[in-house]
Each structure stands twice: as C-alpha cells, then as structure tokens.
Design a protein around this motif. Structure first.
Motif, short mmCIF file in Angstrom:
data_model
loop_
_atom_site.label_atom_id
_atom_site.label_comp_id
_atom_site.label_asym_id
_atom_site.label_seq_id
_atom_site.Cartn_x
_atom_site.Cartn_y
_atom_site.Cartn_z
N SER A 47 0.83 -1.21 0.00
CA SER A 47 0.00 0.00 0.00
C SER A 47 0.87 1.26 0.00
O SER A 47 0.51 2.27 -0.61
N VAL A 48 2.01 1.20 0.67
CA VAL A 48 2.93 2.34 0.67
C VAL A 48 3.45 2.57 -0.74
O VAL A 48 3.51 3.71 -1.23
N ARG A 49 3.80 1.49 -1.42
CA ARG A 49 4.29 1.64 -2.80
C ARG A 49 3.22 2.27 -3.69
O ARG A 49 3.52 3.14 -4.50
N ALA A 50 1.98 1.82 -3.52
CA ALA A 50 0.88 2.39 -4.31
C ALA A 50 0.64 3.85 -3.95
O ALA A 50 0.38 4.69 -4.83
N ARG A 95 -8.05 10.27 -0.76
CA ARG A 95 -7.34 9.53 -1.82
C ARG A 95 -6.49 8.42 -1.22
O ARG A 95 -6.46 7.29 -1.73
N LEU A 96 -5.80 8.72 -0.12
CA LEU A 96 -4.97 7.71 0.52
C LEU A 96 -5.83 6.61 1.12
O LEU A 96 -5.47 5.43 1.06
N GLU A 97 -6.99 6.98 1.66
CA GLU A 97 -7.88 5.96 2.22
C GLU A 97 -8.34 4.97 1.15
O GLU A 97 -8.41 3.77 1.39
N ASP A 98 -8.63 5.47 -0.05
CA ASP A 98 -8.99 4.58 -1.15
C ASP A 98 -7.87 3.58 -1.43
O ASP A 98 -8.12 2.38 -1.65
N VAL A 99 -6.65 4.06 -1.43
CA VAL A 99 -5.50 3.19 -1.71
C VAL A 99 -5.38 2.10 -0.65
O VAL A 99 -5.22 0.92 -0.97
N VAL A 100 -5.47 2.48 0.61
CA VAL A 100 -5.26 1.48 1.67
C VAL A 100 -6.41 0.48 1.72
O VAL A 100 -6.19 -0.70 2.02
#
Length: 197
Positions: A47-50, A95-100
């Motif tokens: 998730s960090v990479r994304a 946006r970050l919440e969507d990624v995680v």
C-alpha cells in the motif's frame, strides 16, 4: 535516502513511506495484542508503494505539514498515525484511504496503526543490528557538548533537546513487542528498499 532515524524528509512522505522517516495522536482502536501477521505487513508495504504515486499531487500539503513541524523529534511509536491525523480534511486523506482499502485495510486508522507498529519494529531491528551502543554514544556526546566552550547556552539547550529526543525515540523503538519484530523481520529488505526510494 530515507531511513528510520531521519527527520528531514517531508512529513507527507513519512506517511506514505514509513521508515521512513521518521519523522508523528494514535487514532486506531486496534490493540497491541492483535497479531501483526506476515500478510498484514506485506499489504502495508504494498500500500505504501501504491500511495507513493500520490505524492507529486500533494506537494503543497507536504510543505504545509513540514512548516508545522516544530523541530522536535517525532514519537516514533505513532509516526504514521500522527501524520494521518494532520492530513484530515485534505483531499489527500480520502485519496490515501482509497489506496489502503484497496490493499485490505478497513480505513486509514487501521492502516496508520499497522504502520506505527511496522515502523517501530523496523526501528528496533535496525538499532539492534547497526548500533547497539547508540545510547552510550549519545550520552557521551551530550557530556562533551556541555563542556564545549565554543557553544552558547542556547545552542547547548537546543542540541540537548534534540539528543534527548533521539534517545527517547530509541527507547520507544526498544518497546516494540517481540511478536511485531518477528513479523517485520522477513520484510526488512522490502522496507529498506522503500527507504532508499
């Protein structure tokens, strides 16, 4: 190059590159008794990479968060979740919440709590492997600085506060649960690569 002991990296990057930095209130309800599984650590790293791909879009947030930094050492046991708290209300938060969530986390609070634990365990491993005598060295450096005739009292006070903050961070890292350390250990190479990126 980012490493767990750096505090110069922008705070937004410390959210998405744990280790980052280092450079951060615990929002998650997850208890330390919960198991930090191999899969959860791997999902966090992925998730960090994304999330890294979002960084260029939020350079202004980066600058704002950096300006809010008062120069004190962050609390390395809460570095990710504290950065997330600072992002609340900003477009980057959603946006970050969507990624995680795409990587199996219920929300940013769970992700932040996991990141705090991963980061703290990583720091504990690095400190144990690379500098077991760091506390003694810092104490010696403080004593040498205190006796230096070339520094003003104000400079000494600032340096002392920084060194004491660093020692506090070391103590915090040494409190990482052994189970978390063992869960993170197989992922050291991936974490170090993230730090280098």
């Amino acid at each position: 190059m980012l490493d767990p002991q750096s505090t110069s990296a922008p705070l937004f990057k410390s959210v998405i590159i744990p280790a980052l930095l280092f450079l951060l209130p615990l929002l998650a309800a997850q208890s330390q008794a919960d198991t930090l599984s191999n899969q959860k650590v791997a999902s966090f790293i992925e998730s960090v990479r994304a999330a890294e791909r979002l960084a260029p879009e939020f350079e202004e947030l980066d600058r704002q968060m950096e300006n809010q930094n008062d120069g004190t050492m962050p609390d390395f046991s809460r570095i990710v979740s504290e950065s997330i708290a600072q992002m609340r209300g900003h477009e980057a938060y959603d946006r970050l919440e969507d990624v995680v969530q795409d990587h199996g986390f219920d929300n940013l609070e769970e992700w932040g709590s996991t990141g705090d634990r991963v980061f703290q365990a990583w720091m504990a491993i690095e400190m144990a492997e690379q500098n077991p005598a760091a506390r003694r060295e810092m104490e010696a450096a403080i004593a040498e600085m205190e006796s230096s005739p070339h520094m003003t009292a104000e400079q000494k006070a600032q340096m002392r506060a920084m060194m004491e903050g660093a020692m506090g961070a070391m103590e915090s890292a040494s409190d990482a649960p052994e189970a978390d350390i063992e869960a993170v250990r197989p992922h050291l190479k991936a974490l170090r690569q993230l730090g280098e990126e």
